[in-house]
Design a protein around this motif. Sequence first.
Motif, PDB file in Angstrom:
ATOM      1  N   ARG A 546       0.832  -1.202   0.000  1.00 18.83           N
ATOM      2  CA  ARG A 546       0.000   0.000   0.000  1.00 18.83           C
ATOM      3  C   ARG A 546       0.867   1.252   0.000  1.00 18.83           C
ATOM      4  N   VAL A 547       1.900   1.232   0.817  1.00 15.13           N
ATOM      5  CA  VAL A 547       2.780   2.390   0.870  1.00 15.13           C
ATOM      6  C   VAL A 547       3.439   2.630  -0.472  1.00 15.13           C
ATOM      7  N   SER A 548       3.721   1.532  -1.193  1.00 10.97           N
ATOM      8  CA  SER A 548       4.371   1.646  -2.504  1.00 10.97           C
ATOM      9  C   SER A 548       3.394   1.977  -3.613  1.00 10.97           C
ATOM     10  N   GLY A 549       2.114   2.085  -3.290  1.00 12.78           N
ATOM     11  CA  GLY A 549       1.114   2.455  -4.300  1.00 12.78           C
ATOM     12  C   GLY A 549       0.652   1.297  -5.162  1.00 12.78           C
ATOM     13  N   VAL A 550       0.851   0.061  -4.705  1.00 18.75           N
ATOM     14  CA  VAL A 550       0.418  -1.123  -5.456  1.00 18.75           C
ATOM     15  C   VAL A 550      -0.928  -1.569  -4.910  1.00 18.75           C
ATOM     16  N   ARG A 551      -1.893  -1.687  -5.772  1.00 22.03           N
ATOM     17  CA  ARG A 551      -3.215  -2.140  -5.360  1.00 22.03           C
ATOM     18  C   ARG A 551      -3.191  -3.665  -5.221  1.00 22.03           C
ATOM     19  N   LEU A 552      -3.757  -4.161  -4.137  1.00 18.94           N
ATOM     20  CA  LEU A 552      -3.687  -5.576  -3.797  1.00 18.94           C
ATOM     21  C   LEU A 552      -5.084  -6.174  -3.768  1.00 18.94           C
TER      22      LEU A 552
END
Length: 1530
Positions: A546-552
């Motif tokens: 989330r911090v890296s901006g990747v949607r999971l």
Amino acid sequence: MENEERRLVFLPKLDESADDGGDGSNATTTGIIGSLFGKWWGRGETVNEQQTPTPSTSQSAPQIDGHVEVIEQLPSLSIETTQPGPLRRDNSPSRESLDSSNSNTPKRKASRIASYFRREKAGLVDYDRSSFRQYWMPDSTGRECYQCEEKFTAFRRKHHCRLCGQIFCAKCCNAHVPGAPLGYIGDLRLCSYCVKMVEQHLIEGEEKEKEETNVPQPILLSSSVSAPETSELIHPGPSALDLSIVSAGSLMWSAQNGVPQNDRKDSLSLPPLAYRPPSMLSVEGLFSAQQAPFMSSTNVSAVHLSEEEAESGPDWVRNMDLAESGQALKSIDSDNGTRNGGVHFDLGPITIDNYDEVDDVKPIERKESISHRTSLSPESSDFINENDVDKLFEHQTEMLIDYLFQRAGLNNQRWRDILLRKAKSIASKVVVDVFNRKDNMNILQYVHVKTLHVDETPNAELIWGIACTKSVTHSSMCGELPNASVMLMSGSIEYERVTGKLSNLEPIINQETEYLSKQVERILARRPSLLLVENNVSKVAAELLRVSGVRLVTGVKKEVLQRIGRATGADLIPSGEAQLIQQNQNVGFCPYFDQRGIRMRNGEIKHILIFDQCSPDRGCSVLLRGNSFSELKAVKKILKFLVQNLYSSKLEKAFLAMHDCKLAYTLSNCKACEPRRENIESEETGNGFLSKLRESVLSSSPYIEFEPPFLETPKGKACSLLPYFKQPLYQFTTMANDQILDQKEQEMVRIPSSPCSHLGAPIKGDTVYTSESITSFRSIAGMLFKKRLEKRAKEMKIQKTNNEKLSSAINSKEDVLDPFVHQRVAILFGSYSPKSPNAPMLCVRPWVVNMQFYASNDMTLGEFLTKFCFNKDYQCPSTNCELSMMEHSRKMVYGRVCVEVTTSQLQHGLPVENDVQSNDQKRISSYHYCEECRASSPIVFMDVNTWHLSFARFLDYIANASFSQGSITSPNGQPCLHCYFHQQSHFFAFNNYITCFKVSTIQPYHVQFSPVVCNIQPSQIAIKSLEDLIERTRALSKSIFAQATERLTTFSQNEYSMQLASQFHTTLRQLIESTKNTMTDLIESVDVENLGEEAVASNSIKAIKVNDMLIHVRAELFQMIQMWNEQCSVLGASVRAMKRGEDGGGNEIPEVSIERLEDPFPSCYHLTLPLHPRLPIVVRDIQDSTGAFKPDIGSIIAYALGSKDYEEGRTKSRETMGEDNIPLNLSAKSMADGEEANRGEHVEVEFQDSHASFYVKAYYAERFRLLRKLLFPSGDEAFIRSLSTAIFWTPQGGKSGAFFYRTQDQRFVIKQMSKFEVQSFVKFAPRYFEYIKTAATEKKLTTLCKVYGVFRVGYKHKLSGMQIKVDVLVMEYLFYKRNVSKVWDLKGSLRNRLANTGKSSSDLVLMDENFIKDLWNSQLYVFPHSKAALNQAISNDSHFLSAQHVMDYSLLVGVDESNGELILGIVDYMRTYTLDKKFESWVKIVTVPGAHLPTVISPQMYCTRFSEAIDTYFPVVPDQWTGLGSTMSY
């Protein structure tokens, strides 16, 4: 090529200074797993820009802007690489080496794995100097072994696994694999878990390689002129093989600059998506790569990266994009970019309007009501142009959708146009490429339909991608995401690799965060913007993402991941271990991603992930919205049905256009089309099924129309097997049934659960509660809660019961007029080769294959030809046959046709024109040949659509297509007027092989069993013949009376005679008068003059009276003659006595005598036996073939059955056996066990005359009388009358030597029984009576020829001394009133079962070996209902006889060609498996050599062999209704 190929793109070689180690090597530092599994997962290597492939490659590699495009064959598990260039396949060790003994230790596994990776490679680097070490777990975090959890000490040192980076002890990390194949110096240490993972993937790779090597050689396909929109040329190139993301391997990324536009446009396979590995692509690069296949090559500028920019620095630096690369990729001129078909693509987000213009589509005009199906009659072609195939298919589709909507009760105005428009768009744009991409042939595998029950008007949204019910883990990141890079992972992202493992918290606390951060770092190195994981993701990892901006997105099913991978081009990483993602796995691209929250009708918010604007040919999703759940369910089913049928119609039209096949609305001489047309157009009033069938639309093709099932035709209604099937035979829905079912469904509404409201008084703020009140409140609340739970459980139970009732009501109503159940064809398949050791038996026993269109048991037409016709390595499946299937003939029988498939090899290929390219010889060609016209059609090449046509659909056309004509022209220039499908042979050729589909019509037989109810069909007797018979009798009597009167008058004229013998005169005169009076009464009792008819039936009262009158007249005359002659003898004796007494007196006594009367009746009649008043029977002798007279056994039995003694004995037996006030019946329980106990049921009758003595013993007399009463409605008198006149009968083929009699009316047969057979029957007779009674009363099928009596007959002639004592049975004659041309006696044995056919005889009986002598060319096919009945009856009878220890019985089969019937019945079922038969079987097995068992074997083995043989001898001809309705399975 010998093997399938893949395409690798090699980037320019690095300078020596560009390597991080600076050792001057030219090897790349790709990831370890990428090096390990690159040969399966699409690994790329870099080579020198100017370097060309080595000559060992099978295809030249064209230069493409500094990149060398090469073709790599599928590698084996062992790889050897020398100089940079294309990898070549090398011999690899077998997979069995992985399973060798003593292989449990890590060293053993490492040695086995090392054998797969031994190769030499120049320029290896030191692993310790590589950038891979950055992903190791720090030593400070590891205080104990990750696996065994032993504490590290000065003596137990730490070791890092070179693959996962975790810290282990020496015992848990002692496996070593060579580092050379991975690009490193020396060996690499791995932990035991990684060793198992590597071994597992090696095995999977080998299995996949074996699977791929079984695919036949590539075959080029030609495009068809008639279908330019979808019939592009399929190139079996490597890029096409790499397109199927999930099923066929990873999608390779390669440059396309410089490739001619025509080459891309003519290919169904999508070119690679990028110009470099995905780890070096930015988001814009992913988008550009995704759109590259649709861009014009002149407008795509190549991306040139300097070697230093591309390869300098460690992995984590090289995986970062430079700003220039993004700008360079944005230089594509999108305004001129075009896709196949001219669709415009922008660089921005692509809206659905580019693919489906919902608002601008004009509604399709439709008819007011459902039109009738295209009739086969010539008058039906007025409404549409018969030559416009497209219009015919479109019209058929409109009728089909209207019929589907009518059945589902849907509103045409709401859904019809929407569904039809969406289905056409999907069928035209979604591409199924079985040949290159190894896709599933069913287009529905790539079309996902999701229903949304909302408060909206009905509508449908077409998404060119995937829509799935999931939500992003972090709600703050659920907005739109254009140009998303997608990564897919199976498994989970967690610290613990083994689920459920007990571990200490200390190492988890110390290492989890660090470990997961390393894994997330590897994920981020691939720069995904969207990550989808199959299972769970640790909270630590989720937060880092989330911090890296990747949607999971977590918890995604594997099937959904596979669909997303196909749409986006992403590889599904086959392991949950995060270290795998560092390797060369493809990251997918989605132009538009979004998460939608849709409010359902029940108020629930449903989250849906949308992957939109992907490549249309890879699949799509459809969102159906509506306010009725049942309506949405029906609409979804109809939409999928329409998509599949429209897609199939596209292929079918290409197939028909290949030889210009058109419907011909004319009458023909086709033996398959005309009978079907007559059945379809026949009209029968009162048959609801036929009228409903005419209103139905069951096929999407205008060429195919189904005829009604046989049992619903007028002939079928008269079938004798009809009562044995459950009624109604074929169920179908009606409006009344639907209303009743809907009413039941409304009555079974789900009971709403009562809310758990608070029970009790409201709480006031100032209320003070004591401890006692609180305790009381808690106890009461607990009781109330328990009561609510019990009530809820009861409601749930009622609801479950109601749902089960509703489901049962719905499922029990099978609708045979549902088009969904007719998307299949059932065929009878078998193969045979005269060269096979199995000959003359078939190599593949005929069996029915149910082929669903584009589903189970189906394949494409091209696949069938390639794999099973043009493949010389395809062997016969029989274990005894080692011949290739090219030396076999295969038959597929169904409907009214038999398709024989043969493949032959030519010295040269088919001739082609000069302007045809040489590689056209590698394509499948086709032509047709008409034997009657002796002409063939032009040779054409099979196009893409025809190659992908369902083979089952191809067979459906051959069987059920209406009369059509093709493009054959006879030698005299006239067009061929014969049926394209049924009167012409279909040929397909490839290289020097040619396959022929020869179609011939067949006429299946109906099966008729021995009737349960036995009737005697009366013959017609002319009244005149009866009058003549009476007149002859009257004349005979007058002649005898006149002769007697004359002689009596002569006697009375002699005075001396009157003095001496006046009393004799008086006696004779009285005899004449009394006989004359009796004769007059008998003759006058029969009045045939006033009948008013020309003929009467032989069983009528008048005919019976005449016959009885003649017998009585004959008896009276014979009695008078006997008494006359006796008196003459007495008179003569008296005169002689008087003469002797007067010898001393001297007075001479004159001669006094009366002349004797001559007997006009034959001496073979035993007329001295008294006639029974009720039933006059005359015992007689008959003459055999040698001229000798022998007793008529039938008349003896008939006389005994009609005698008074028999009636008295039967009455006594009934009183004795029924003394417990239990009436006699045919149940086995009512009979005592043992022969002695049942001895009282046998009745003995003895009688004699002056010439012979007679004896008859009737076994189970009363039981057989009850059986005859049940099965013989004509009564016992008719049975006795039939037996009274029998003749010798000598059937051919018997080996027992028993004699036979057959009654003159041919209704019954009398057969001699052996002593053992009588003993056997006496034992199992009670079960026989019960079995036959059950079959008659409960409608159970049986083929047993019924036995109506068993007797012992004794005869002794007083003059000649001839004696006869014989046991016989009376059974029905199987072929009574049948025109049988051929008779078979079948036991299922092939040992000594060959009848001599040298002497032709009408009564010749053939056997098993005669039957199979030419089984392939003279099979006796039967209808489906007949086959079902035959199998059931044979199973019933054989198991019954086996339970009675009976064997050596036969199935007697008669062929009635005139009526198209097979008459069958089991005979000779009286012999049990006694000790003598066991000894006989043993002797034959031991002493007589042979491959087959003798005829006499154990009852269980005999039952099995007999049933299997009969099933093989009479194969079924399946039709469109096979497996439907209430007909039993076979």
